[in-house]
Design a protein around this motif. Structure first.
Motif, PDB file in Angstrom:
ATOM      1  N   VAL A 107       0.868  -1.175   0.000  1.00 40.11           N
ATOM      2  CA  VAL A 107       0.000   0.000   0.000  1.00 40.11           C
ATOM      3  C   VAL A 107       0.905   1.225   0.000  1.00 40.11           C
ATOM      4  CG1 VAL A 107      -0.186   0.109   2.531  1.00 40.11           C
ATOM      5  CG2 VAL A 107      -1.974   1.138   1.107  1.00 40.11           C
ATOM      6  N   GLU A 108       0.546   2.231  -0.777  1.00 41.18           N
ATOM      7  CA  GLU A 108       1.325   3.462  -0.865  1.00 41.18           C
ATOM      8  C   GLU A 108       0.760   4.487   0.103  1.00 41.18           C
ATOM      9  OE1 GLU A 108       2.842   3.714  -5.421  1.00 41.18           O
ATOM     10  OE2 GLU A 108       0.680   3.626  -5.135  1.00 41.18           O
ATOM     11  N   LEU A 109       1.591   4.923   1.041  1.00 48.48           N
ATOM     12  CA  LEU A 109       1.140   5.920   2.006  1.00 48.48           C
ATOM     13  C   LEU A 109       1.156   7.325   1.414  1.00 48.48           C
ATOM     14  CD1 LEU A 109       2.860   4.751   5.321  1.00 48.48           C
ATOM     15  CD2 LEU A 109       0.600   4.177   4.421  1.00 48.48           C
ATOM     16  N   SER A 110       1.961   7.531   0.378  1.00 43.51           N
ATOM     17  CA  SER A 110       2.072   8.847  -0.248  1.00 43.51           C
ATOM     18  C   SER A 110       1.546   8.787  -1.667  1.00 43.51           C
ATOM     19  CB  SER A 110       3.530   9.322  -0.262  1.00 43.51           C
ATOM     20  OG  SER A 110       3.660  10.523  -0.981  1.00 43.51           O
ATOM     21  N   GLU A 125      -8.709   4.119   5.043  1.00 41.47           N
ATOM     22  CA  GLU A 125      -9.636   3.158   4.447  1.00 41.47           C
ATOM     23  C   GLU A 125      -9.740   3.316   2.933  1.00 41.47           C
ATOM     24  OE1 GLU A 125     -10.186   5.026   7.015  1.00 41.47           O
ATOM     25  OE2 GLU A 125     -10.936   3.845   8.703  1.00 41.47           O
ATOM     26  N   ASP A 126      -9.393   4.501   2.426  1.00 34.92           N
ATOM     27  CA  ASP A 126      -9.478   4.740   0.983  1.00 34.92           C
ATOM     28  C   ASP A 126      -8.258   4.209   0.233  1.00 34.92           C
ATOM     29  OD1 ASP A 126     -11.891   6.029   1.371  1.00 34.92           O
ATOM     30  OD2 ASP A 126     -10.976   8.005   1.577  1.00 34.92           O
ATOM     31  N   LYS A 127      -7.230   3.862   0.962  1.00 36.04           N
ATOM     32  CA  LYS A 127      -6.029   3.315   0.336  1.00 36.04           C
ATOM     33  C   LYS A 127      -6.169   1.804   0.230  1.00 36.04           C
ATOM     34  CE  LYS A 127      -3.239   7.082   2.187  1.00 36.04           C
ATOM     35  NZ  LYS A 127      -2.197   7.506   3.134  1.00 36.04           N
ATOM     36  N   ILE A 128      -5.844   1.277  -0.937  1.00 37.24           N
ATOM     37  CA  ILE A 128      -6.097  -0.133  -1.227  1.00 37.24           C
ATOM     38  C   ILE A 128      -4.798  -0.932  -1.190  1.00 37.24           C
ATOM     39  CG2 ILE A 128      -7.000  -1.757  -2.929  1.00 37.24           C
ATOM     40  CD1 ILE A 128      -8.722   0.528  -4.016  1.00 37.24           C
ATOM     41  N   SER A 397      -1.887  -5.908  13.328  1.00 35.49           N
ATOM     42  CA  SER A 397      -2.560  -4.617  13.285  1.00 35.49           C
ATOM     43  C   SER A 397      -1.535  -3.494  13.278  1.00 35.49           C
ATOM     44  CB  SER A 397      -3.501  -4.454  14.485  1.00 35.49           C
ATOM     45  OG  SER A 397      -2.773  -4.410  15.694  1.00 35.49           O
ATOM     46  N   LEU A 398      -1.925  -2.370  12.674  1.00 40.39           N
ATOM     47  CA  LEU A 398      -1.105  -1.171  12.623  1.00 40.39           C
ATOM     48  C   LEU A 398      -1.801  -0.051  13.380  1.00 40.39           C
ATOM     49  CD1 LEU A 398       0.019  -1.126   8.859  1.00 40.39           C
ATOM     50  CD2 LEU A 398       1.286  -1.991  10.827  1.00 40.39           C
ATOM     51  N   VAL A 399      -1.000   0.787  14.032  1.00 44.06           N
ATOM     52  CA  VAL A 399      -1.520   1.901  14.820  1.00 44.06           C
ATOM     53  C   VAL A 399      -0.630   3.115  14.586  1.00 44.06           C
ATOM     54  CG1 VAL A 399      -1.898   2.771  17.168  1.00 44.06           C
ATOM     55  CG2 VAL A 399      -2.560   0.430  16.595  1.00 44.06           C
ATOM     56  N   LYS A 400      -1.253   4.289  14.461  1.00 45.84           N
ATOM     57  CA  LYS A 400      -0.512   5.541  14.425  1.00 45.84           C
ATOM     58  C   LYS A 400      -0.588   6.201  15.802  1.00 45.84           C
ATOM     59  CE  LYS A 400      -1.397   6.737   9.572  1.00 45.84           C
ATOM     60  NZ  LYS A 400      -2.114   7.680   8.671  1.00 45.84           N
ATOM     61  N   TYR A 401       0.543   6.755  16.227  1.00 45.36           N
ATOM     62  CA  TYR A 401       0.572   7.505  17.482  1.00 45.36           C
ATOM     63  C   TYR A 401       0.971   8.940  17.179  1.00 45.36           C
ATOM     64  CZ  TYR A 401       2.060   9.223  22.051  1.00 45.36           C
ATOM     65  OH  TYR A 401       2.209   9.980  23.191  1.00 45.36           O
ATOM     66  N   VAL A 411      -4.976   1.846  12.168  1.00 45.52           N
ATOM     67  CA  VAL A 411      -4.744   2.002  10.733  1.00 45.52           C
ATOM     68  C   VAL A 411      -5.322   0.783  10.026  1.00 45.52           C
ATOM     69  CG1 VAL A 411      -3.010   2.242   8.922  1.00 45.52           C
ATOM     70  CG2 VAL A 411      -2.648   3.334  11.154  1.00 45.52           C
ATOM     71  N   VAL A 412      -6.329   1.024   9.216  1.00 43.60           N
ATOM     72  CA  VAL A 412      -6.979  -0.057   8.480  1.00 43.60           C
ATOM     73  C   VAL A 412      -7.076   0.344   7.019  1.00 43.60           C
ATOM     74  CG1 VAL A 412      -9.049  -1.470   8.232  1.00 43.60           C
ATOM     75  CG2 VAL A 412      -8.328  -0.710  10.510  1.00 43.60           C
ATOM     76  N   PHE A 413      -6.534  -0.494   6.150  1.00 41.71           N
ATOM     77  CA  PHE A 413      -6.607  -0.259   4.715  1.00 41.71           C
ATOM     78  C   PHE A 413      -7.604  -1.212   4.080  1.00 41.71           C
ATOM     79  CE2 PHE A 413      -2.073   0.572   5.861  1.00 41.71           C
ATOM     80  CZ  PHE A 413      -2.086   1.945   5.672  1.00 41.71           C
ATOM     81  N   SER A 414      -8.147  -0.821   2.957  1.00 41.16           N
ATOM     82  CA  SER A 414      -9.023  -1.702   2.196  1.00 41.16           C
ATOM     83  C   SER A 414      -8.235  -2.906   1.697  1.00 41.16           C
ATOM     84  CB  SER A 414      -9.623  -0.937   1.009  1.00 41.16           C
ATOM     85  OG  SER A 414     -10.404  -1.782   0.201  1.00 41.16           O
ATOM     86  N   LYS A 415      -8.815  -4.096   1.847  1.00 32.52           N
ATOM     87  CA  LYS A 415      -8.204  -5.368   1.423  1.00 32.52           C
ATOM     88  C   LYS A 415      -6.915  -5.673   2.183  1.00 32.52           C
ATOM     89  CE  LYS A 415     -10.145  -5.072  -3.223  1.00 32.52           C
ATOM     90  NZ  LYS A 415     -11.216  -6.041  -2.960  1.00 32.52           N
ATOM     91  N   MET A 416      -6.839  -5.200   3.412  1.00 31.76           N
ATOM     92  CA  MET A 416      -5.658  -5.430   4.237  1.00 31.76           C
ATOM     93  C   MET A 416      -5.591  -6.906   4.650  1.00 31.76           C
ATOM     94  SD  MET A 416      -4.711  -3.135   7.531  1.00 31.76           S
ATOM     95  CE  MET A 416      -3.100  -3.123   8.306  1.00 31.76           C
ATOM     96  N   PRO A 417      -4.415  -7.545   4.554  1.00 37.53           N
ATOM     97  CA  PRO A 417      -4.318  -8.956   4.936  1.00 37.53           C
ATOM     98  C   PRO A 417      -4.341  -9.141   6.450  1.00 37.53           C
ATOM     99  CG  PRO A 417      -2.162  -8.110   4.380  1.00 37.53           C
ATOM    100  CD  PRO A 417      -3.137  -6.998   4.091  1.00 37.53           C
ATOM    101  N   LYS A 418      -4.417 -10.385   6.872  1.00 36.38           N
ATOM    102  CA  LYS A 418      -4.337 -10.726   8.284  1.00 36.38           C
ATOM    103  C   LYS A 418      -3.039 -11.480   8.542  1.00 36.38           C
ATOM    104  CE  LYS A 418      -9.359 -11.065   8.789  1.00 36.38           C
ATOM    105  NZ  LYS A 418     -10.500 -11.932   9.157  1.00 36.38           N
ATOM    106  N   LEU A 419      -2.503 -11.288   9.727  1.00 32.94           N
ATOM    107  CA  LEU A 419      -1.278 -11.972  10.139  1.00 32.94           C
ATOM    108  C   LEU A 419      -0.141 -11.688   9.166  1.00 32.94           C
ATOM    109  CD1 LEU A 419      -2.757 -15.352  11.341  1.00 32.94           C
ATOM    110  CD2 LEU A 419      -2.143 -13.379  12.709  1.00 32.94           C
ATOM    111  N   PHE A 420       0.501 -10.575   9.367  1.00 37.71           N
ATOM    112  CA  PHE A 420       1.523 -10.139   8.435  1.00 37.71           C
ATOM    113  C   PHE A 420       2.702  -9.527   9.174  1.00 37.71           C
ATOM    114  CE2 PHE A 420      -1.685  -6.818   8.950  1.00 37.71           C
ATOM    115  CZ  PHE A 420      -0.919  -5.763   9.416  1.00 37.71           C
TER     116      PHE A 420
END
Length: 436
Positions: A107-110, A125-128, A397-401, A411-420
């Protein structure tokens, strides 16, 4: 270059389909360029525009017509694009643990452009998340990600350590490295990096072993194996003609559980096992210089003694960082502003309440053991352009502080995998011969 390039996903797929995308003949190519004004732009202006595109857009650009494809392989574009990407938020690669460890996605953050921070402040959520196909999956069904450096990945077989590949996940250029020396009972660690002075990529292989007659076995604990060897390979166009070189024994007991092997200032970094190193009790930071090929103990922050396993390394804005868990949900992030200067260590961030009341749990899934996070609750990935700190939690899971407001955000992205496992990556067109 493989013309069948594709990064597969229902939302992002590039294929040479004749109906939607075809290589143009010379007349069409010329007319297409004129329609877009390409031939009317000076080369340096055009390269500057392209350098600001995110890597996924640049890959699509190169498939439009012949002239654009030729422009995309211009070494100057690779150099300019790398410099621009380094100023933006990174691309995140996800190496999935389930069902087997052979899936990469990104996923591209920028969105590129190098503009204001708010321009990339769209909802996560809009980032795929999009899948990446590995062209060598048949010869390496499951793999570990050794590391990411300058847009290239180093991947090794999960079980035996070989084969080993260097891979650009976007251009899909890849190179299988030659076989190295094997031992009957062994545990293998790798490092991968680039030195800006020599302009060379190298792979370091560290083996702890014991020779015994009989069948080769894979080892899980190097404390029980008295012998060791360091092997190194310089990567170039002639790699297959250049064998691995032995550098002798490993002077330190390194911690194989580390999930990250940071590369800073042309040096690869590991943590030692707990004990006494260079007369100091605790866990030491060990570097390997890719230029002079020597190990060295890197000075730690003053008055910081770390014996426990909850200590890991990271790269913060290009500097080496030590992340120390102080207990009761408190993390300290120390950053070495000037490399190998003990006085330059600064306690840049302190995070309280870093451990959630409940760790994410994915039902009907299991986590294949992966180094580092099996013992650690949280890992610092990077600091974003807006100052937020990106964290990865055990369980997927990802978290921003936000250090300013002291707030956490999932941090949740569309089509995000599990266990990574998350890899902080620069999406570039670089390859092994690209000059930085």
């Amino acid at each position: 270059m493989d013309s069948s390039f594709q990064i597969q996903n229902s939302s992002f797929q590039i294929e040479p389909r004749k109906k939607k995308l075809k290589l143009l003949d010379e007349d069409d190519d010329r007319n297409h360029g004129e329609g877009f004004g390409l031939e009317n732009l000076p080369r340096d202006v055009l390269l500057d525009i392209l350098a600001k595109l995110p890597i996924s857009s640049l890959i699509q650009f190169r498939l439009v017509c012949r002239s654009w494809k030729l422009l995309s392989v211009d070494p100057e574009l690779s150099r300019l694009h790398h410099a621009a990407v380094a100023e933006n938020d990174p691309t995140l690669l996800f190496h999935c643990d389930y069902p087997i460890r052979n899936q990469l996605s990104f996923v591209e953050l920028s969105s590129g452009g190098g503009g204001d921070e708010d321009e990339d402040d769209e909802d996560d959520e809009d980032k795929i998340v999009r899948k990446i196909s590995t062209p060598f999956c048949s010869s390496m069904p499951e793999f570990n990600v050794v590391g990411s450096c300058n847009g290239l990945l180093c991947l090794s077989d999960s079980l035996y350590g070989e084969p080993v590949y260097v891979f650009n996940p976007f251009s899909r250029d890849y190179l299988e490295l030659p076989k190295s020396k094997q031992f009957q009972e062994q545990e293998v660690m790798f490092g991968f990096g680039f030195h800006p002075i020599t302009n060379e990529y190298k792979v370091v292989k560290i083996v702890y072993y014991r020779n015994r007659p009989g069948k080769r076995r894979v080892i899980r604990n190097n404390r029980n194996y008295p012998k060791s060897e360091v092997q190194i390979l310089t990567i170039s166009k002639e790699t297959n003609k250049n064998p691995w070189r032995s550098l002798g024994k490993v002077p330190y007991q390194l911690d194989r559980q580390a999930a990250e092997v940071p590369v800073v200032n042309g040096r690869i970094h590991w943590l030692s096992r707990p004990g006494r190193v260079a007369g100091v009790l605790g866990r030491a930071i060990i570097s390997f210089d890719l230029k002079d090929e020597q190990f060295k103990v890197v000075t730690k922050p003053t008055h910081v003694t770390v014996i426990r396993s909850n200590f890991h390394l990271a790269v913060i804005r290009g500097c080496l960082a030590a992340v120390i868990s102080c207990g009761y949900g408190k993390l300290e992030i120390w950053v070495m502003k000037e490399y190998d200067s003990q006085e330059s260590w600064m306690k840049e961030f302190v995070i309280h309440g870093v451990y959630p009341a409940r760790v994410p749990n994915h039902e009907n899934h299991y986590q294949i053991g992966r180094p580092g996070l099996s013992r650690r609750m949280v890992r610092v990935l990077c600091v974003l352009k807006n100052g937020e700190i990106l964290l990865e939690y055990r369980g997927g899971s990802l978290v921003k502080y936000d250090p300013k407001w002291k707030e956490f955000k999932d941090v949740v992205f569309s089509k995000m995998p599990k266990l990574f496992q998350t890899i902080v990556h620069l999406g570039t067109l670089n390859w092994i011969h690209t000059s930085m």
